[in-house]
Design a protein around this motif. Structure first.
Motif, PDB file in Angstrom:
ATOM      1  N   SER A   1      37.949  -8.188 -45.130  1.00  0.00           N
ATOM      2  CA  SER A   1      36.933  -7.319 -44.538  1.00  0.00           C
ATOM      3  C   SER A   1      37.351  -5.868 -44.701  1.00  0.00           C
ATOM      4  CB  SER A   1      36.755  -7.632 -43.045  1.00  0.00           C
ATOM      5  OG  SER A   1      36.317  -8.951 -42.846  1.00  0.00           O
ATOM      6  N   ALA A   2      36.369  -4.974 -44.642  1.00  0.00           N
ATOM      7  CA  ALA A   2      36.640  -3.542 -44.723  1.00  0.00           C
ATOM      8  C   ALA A   2      35.665  -2.812 -43.817  1.00  0.00           C
ATOM      9  CB  ALA A   2      36.511  -3.045 -46.158  1.00  0.00           C
ATOM     10  N   ALA A   3      36.146  -1.778 -43.143  1.00  0.00           N
ATOM     11  CA  ALA A   3      35.295  -0.946 -42.293  1.00  0.00           C
ATOM     12  C   ALA A   3      34.787   0.229 -43.111  1.00  0.00           C
ATOM     13  CB  ALA A   3      36.076  -0.453 -41.086  1.00  0.00           C
ATOM     14  N   VAL A   4      33.490   0.497 -42.996  1.00  0.00           N
ATOM     15  CA  VAL A   4      32.900   1.647 -43.684  1.00  0.00           C
ATOM     16  C   VAL A   4      32.153   2.485 -42.651  1.00  0.00           C
ATOM     17  CG1 VAL A   4      32.666   0.417 -45.870  1.00  0.00           C
ATOM     18  CG2 VAL A   4      30.759   0.417 -44.244  1.00  0.00           C
ATOM     19  N   PRO A   5      32.050   3.802 -42.843  1.00  0.00           N
ATOM     20  CA  PRO A   5      31.309   4.641 -41.900  1.00  0.00           C
ATOM     21  C   PRO A   5      29.882   4.124 -41.717  1.00  0.00           C
ATOM     22  CG  PRO A   5      32.535   6.003 -43.444  1.00  0.00           C
ATOM     23  CD  PRO A   5      32.640   4.593 -43.942  1.00  0.00           C
ATOM     24  N   SER A   6      29.398   4.131 -40.495  1.00  0.00           N
ATOM     25  CA  SER A   6      28.070   3.580 -40.223  1.00  0.00           C
ATOM     26  C   SER A   6      26.959   4.355 -40.927  1.00  0.00           C
ATOM     27  CB  SER A   6      27.806   3.568 -38.711  1.00  0.00           C
ATOM     28  OG  SER A   6      27.852   4.892 -38.194  1.00  0.00           O
ATOM     29  N   ASN A   7      27.230   5.612 -41.272  1.00  0.00           N
ATOM     30  CA  ASN A   7      26.203   6.421 -41.947  1.00  0.00           C
ATOM     31  C   ASN A   7      26.364   6.428 -43.460  1.00  0.00           C
ATOM     32  OD1 ASN A   7      28.520   7.912 -42.081  1.00  0.00           O
ATOM     33  ND2 ASN A   7      27.636   9.823 -41.304  1.00  0.00           N
ATOM     34  N   SER A   8      27.236   5.565 -43.992  1.00  0.00           N
ATOM     35  CA  SER A   8      27.409   5.497 -45.442  1.00  0.00           C
ATOM     36  C   SER A   8      26.212   4.816 -46.100  1.00  0.00           C
ATOM     37  CB  SER A   8      28.702   4.754 -45.807  1.00  0.00           C
ATOM     38  OG  SER A   8      28.698   3.443 -45.278  1.00  0.00           O
ATOM     39  N   ASP A   9      25.912   5.201 -47.350  1.00  0.00           N
ATOM     40  CA  ASP A   9      24.725   4.662 -48.000  1.00  0.00           C
ATOM     41  C   ASP A   9      25.036   3.329 -48.694  1.00  0.00           C
ATOM     42  OD1 ASP A   9      26.024   5.270 -50.412  1.00  0.00           O
ATOM     43  OD2 ASP A   9      24.926   7.153 -50.669  1.00  0.00           O
ATOM     44  N   LEU A  10      23.991   2.702 -49.221  1.00  0.00           N
ATOM     45  CA  LEU A  10      24.121   1.375 -49.827  1.00  0.00           C
ATOM     46  C   LEU A  10      24.986   1.408 -51.087  1.00  0.00           C
ATOM     47  CD1 LEU A  10      23.195  -1.545 -49.407  1.00  0.00           C
ATOM     48  CD2 LEU A  10      21.237  -1.051 -50.885  1.00  0.00           C
ATOM     49  N   GLU A  11      24.894   2.482 -51.850  1.00  0.00           N
ATOM     50  CA  GLU A  11      25.671   2.579 -53.083  1.00  0.00           C
ATOM     51  C   GLU A  11      27.172   2.583 -52.780  1.00  0.00           C
ATOM     52  OE1 GLU A  11      25.893   2.632 -57.250  1.00  0.00           O
ATOM     53  OE2 GLU A  11      24.220   2.284 -55.860  1.00  0.00           O
ATOM     54  N   PHE A  12      27.557   3.321 -51.738  1.00  0.00           N
ATOM     55  CA  PHE A  12      28.968   3.339 -51.333  1.00  0.00           C
ATOM     56  C   PHE A  12      29.418   1.944 -50.911  1.00  0.00           C
ATOM     57  CE2 PHE A  12      32.091   3.649 -47.882  1.00  0.00           C
ATOM     58  CZ  PHE A  12      33.119   4.327 -48.528  1.00  0.00           C
ATOM     59  N   ARG A  13      28.577   1.260 -50.169  1.00  0.00           N
ATOM     60  CA  ARG A  13      28.925  -0.084 -49.701  1.00  0.00           C
ATOM     61  C   ARG A  13      29.043  -1.054 -50.875  1.00  0.00           C
ATOM     62  NH1 ARG A  13      26.859  -0.554 -43.702  1.00  0.00           N
ATOM     63  NH2 ARG A  13      26.820   1.661 -43.201  1.00  0.00           N
ATOM     64  N   LYS A  14      28.222  -0.838 -51.889  1.00  0.00           N
ATOM     65  CA  LYS A  14      28.296  -1.687 -53.082  1.00  0.00           C
ATOM     66  C   LYS A  14      29.662  -1.559 -53.752  1.00  0.00           C
ATOM     67  CE  LYS A  14      25.957  -2.576 -57.499  1.00  0.00           C
ATOM     68  NZ  LYS A  14      24.806  -2.181 -58.371  1.00  0.00           N
ATOM     69  N   PHE A  15      30.172  -0.327 -53.851  1.00  0.00           N
ATOM     70  CA  PHE A  15      31.473  -0.116 -54.472  1.00  0.00           C
ATOM     71  C   PHE A  15      32.597  -0.732 -53.631  1.00  0.00           C
ATOM     72  CE2 PHE A  15      29.344   3.157 -57.014  1.00  0.00           C
ATOM     73  CZ  PHE A  15      29.930   2.930 -58.253  1.00  0.00           C
ATOM     74  N   ILE A  16      32.498  -0.637 -52.302  1.00  0.00           N
ATOM     75  CA  ILE A  16      33.514  -1.253 -51.444  1.00  0.00           C
ATOM     76  C   ILE A  16      33.477  -2.765 -51.591  1.00  0.00           C
ATOM     77  CG2 ILE A  16      34.283  -1.587 -49.066  1.00  0.00           C
ATOM     78  CD1 ILE A  16      34.798   1.207 -50.195  1.00  0.00           C
ATOM     79  N   TRP A  17      32.277  -3.331 -51.619  1.00  0.00           N
ATOM     80  CA  TRP A  17      32.133  -4.777 -51.829  1.00  0.00           C
ATOM     81  C   TRP A  17      32.742  -5.188 -53.165  1.00  0.00           C
ATOM     82  CZ3 TRP A  17      29.295  -6.926 -55.892  1.00  0.00           C
ATOM     83  CH2 TRP A  17      29.155  -8.323 -55.870  1.00  0.00           C
ATOM     84  N   ALA A  18      32.440  -4.413 -54.211  1.00  0.00           N
ATOM     85  CA  ALA A  18      32.960  -4.725 -55.540  1.00  0.00           C
ATOM     86  C   ALA A  18      34.480  -4.616 -55.574  1.00  0.00           C
ATOM     87  CB  ALA A  18      32.344  -3.789 -56.571  1.00  0.00           C
ATOM     88  N   ALA A  19      35.034  -3.641 -54.860  1.00  0.00           N
ATOM     89  CA  ALA A  19      36.490  -3.490 -54.810  1.00  0.00           C
ATOM     90  C   ALA A  19      37.136  -4.698 -54.143  1.00  0.00           C
ATOM     91  CB  ALA A  19      36.856  -2.206 -54.073  1.00  0.00           C
ATOM     92  N   MET A  20      36.531  -5.195 -53.067  1.00  0.00           N
ATOM     93  CA  MET A  20      37.073  -6.377 -52.398  1.00  0.00           C
ATOM     94  C   MET A  20      36.979  -7.600 -53.303  1.00  0.00           C
ATOM     95  SD  MET A  20      35.997  -6.073 -48.362  1.00  0.00           S
ATOM     96  CE  MET A  20      34.227  -5.954 -48.629  1.00  0.00           C
ATOM     97  N   ALA A  21      35.840  -7.746 -53.980  1.00  0.00           N
ATOM     98  CA  ALA A  21      35.663  -8.883 -54.885  1.00  0.00           C
ATOM     99  C   ALA A  21      36.642  -8.800 -56.060  1.00  0.00           C
ATOM    100  CB  ALA A  21      34.217  -8.914 -55.390  1.00  0.00           C
ATOM    101  N   THR A  22      36.843  -7.599 -56.579  1.00  0.00           N
ATOM    102  CA  THR A  22      37.780  -7.408 -57.691  1.00  0.00           C
ATOM    103  C   THR A  22      39.185  -7.825 -57.285  1.00  0.00           C
ATOM    104  OG1 THR A  22      36.469  -5.574 -58.580  1.00  0.00           O
ATOM    105  CG2 THR A  22      38.773  -5.705 -59.276  1.00  0.00           C
ATOM    106  N   TYR A  23      39.580  -7.396 -56.103  1.00  0.00           N
ATOM    107  CA  TYR A  23      40.923  -7.750 -55.612  1.00  0.00           C
ATOM    108  C   TYR A  23      41.040  -9.265 -55.427  1.00  0.00           C
ATOM    109  CZ  TYR A  23      45.072  -7.890 -52.670  1.00  0.00           C
ATOM    110  OH  TYR A  23      46.309  -8.163 -52.162  1.00  0.00           O
ATOM    111  N   ALA A  24      40.005  -9.876 -54.876  1.00  0.00           N
ATOM    112  CA  ALA A  24      40.031 -11.326 -54.645  1.00  0.00           C
ATOM    113  C   ALA A  24      40.125 -12.106 -55.961  1.00  0.00           C
ATOM    114  CB  ALA A  24      38.789 -11.752 -53.866  1.00  0.00           C
TER     115      ALA A  24
END
Length: 277
Positions: free
Chosen positions: A31-54
């Motif tokens: 899991s990763a915490a992201v700022p509540s006001n962050s946009d969808l594109e930023f969240r996509k990159f965080i999701w991709a980073a977690m998936a890449t690591y996995a």
């Protein structure tokens, strides 16, 4: 506790931007915490980073291209959806604004006014802490912070206008009775909060019951924490009204807009709480 240095004193009464609100993004194994006001594109990159690591990869580019279909499905849950949490988030946004506006407001050059203002500005952090505890579904800790909020509100109300000699003798837990002049229900709420903030005999018996049933120690509870959230959002209305009553931060029309918005969050919270229980 040692006395505050000058820098520490300034930080104590400033906006606590180090505790920004967040959403939790989760994959199967992290899991990763992201700022509540962050946009969808930023969240996509965080999701991709977690998936890449996995996957054991070194670059997110391949994941973004190859697994875009997975993101299109997963992104539906990329933002907080709990209506109770969203109401509390809206509440805190208003508290944060009011605290900031109060901080910029000039007050008369008296120790009682300066201290009452500082106490109310500092409550921004207390409301933020309480909101975070509700999100984590902690029970006793939330009410302990709620108790601090109520005592601090009562202290600020009682302190305004006092002489320096009387101000130095003023204790927060002794101000609830006087605070009934402003908030008549303060005594009732103080009693309810104290029941959970301390080891009330009722709670002690519950511990015994859990032990006899071989239940682990209870640290969190969804229902009780959400009920505590209702207390916090109610106290936010008391906070807003007290700030305005003591320091006239807003013009009449502006204050009405803020109080109406905060009341709307409270009404939504109470409605959704009934559905949630």
């Amino acid at each position: 506790m040692s006395d505050f240095s000058e820098d520490e004193s300034i930080r104590t009464t400033s906006i606590s931007s180090d505790l920004d609100d967040y959403d939790i993004l989760s994959t199967i194994n992290m899991s990763a915490a992201v700022p509540s006001n962050s946009d969808l594109e930023f969240r996509k990159f965080i999701w991709a980073a977690m998936a890449t690591y996995a996957f054991g990869n070194k670059s997110i580019d391949n994941v973004l291209k190859r697994y875009d279909y997975a993101w299109q499905e997963w992104k539906k849950g990329a933002y907080e959806r709990d209506p109770l949490i969203l109401s509390l988030r809206g509440m805190f946004r208003i508290i944060n604004k009011v605290s900031y506006d109060l901080e910029k407001t000039k007050v008369e050059n008296s120790l009682s006014s300066i201290c009452a203002k500082a106490a109310l500005c500092r409550l921004e952090a207390s409301f933020k802490a309480a909101y975070g505890l509700v999100r984590k579904e902690y029970i006793f800790e939330t009410d302990a912070v709620a108790k601090v909020i109520l005592e601090q509100l009562a202290w600020a109300y009682s302190a305004k206008g006092l002489s320096e000699e009387d101000l130095l003798k003023l204790k927060p837990n002794k101000c609830i009775t006087k605070f009934k002049e402003f908030f008549p229900e303060s005594g009732t709420f103080y009693g309810q909060i104290n029941r959970w903030a301390h080891l009330d005999p009722f709670i002690v018996k519950q511990y015994e019951k859990f032990h006899n049933e071989q239940v682990s120690v209870v640290r969190r509870n969804h229902q009780n924490s959400r009920e505590s959230g209702g207390t916090i959002i109610m106290l936010s209305l008391v906070y807003l009204n007290l700030v305005q009553a003591l320091f006239s931060v807003y013009k009449k029309d502006d204050f009405k807009k803020i109080i109406d918005e905060l009341t709307s969050f409270r009404n939504s919270y109470e409605k959704d709480l009934k559905s949630d229980l």
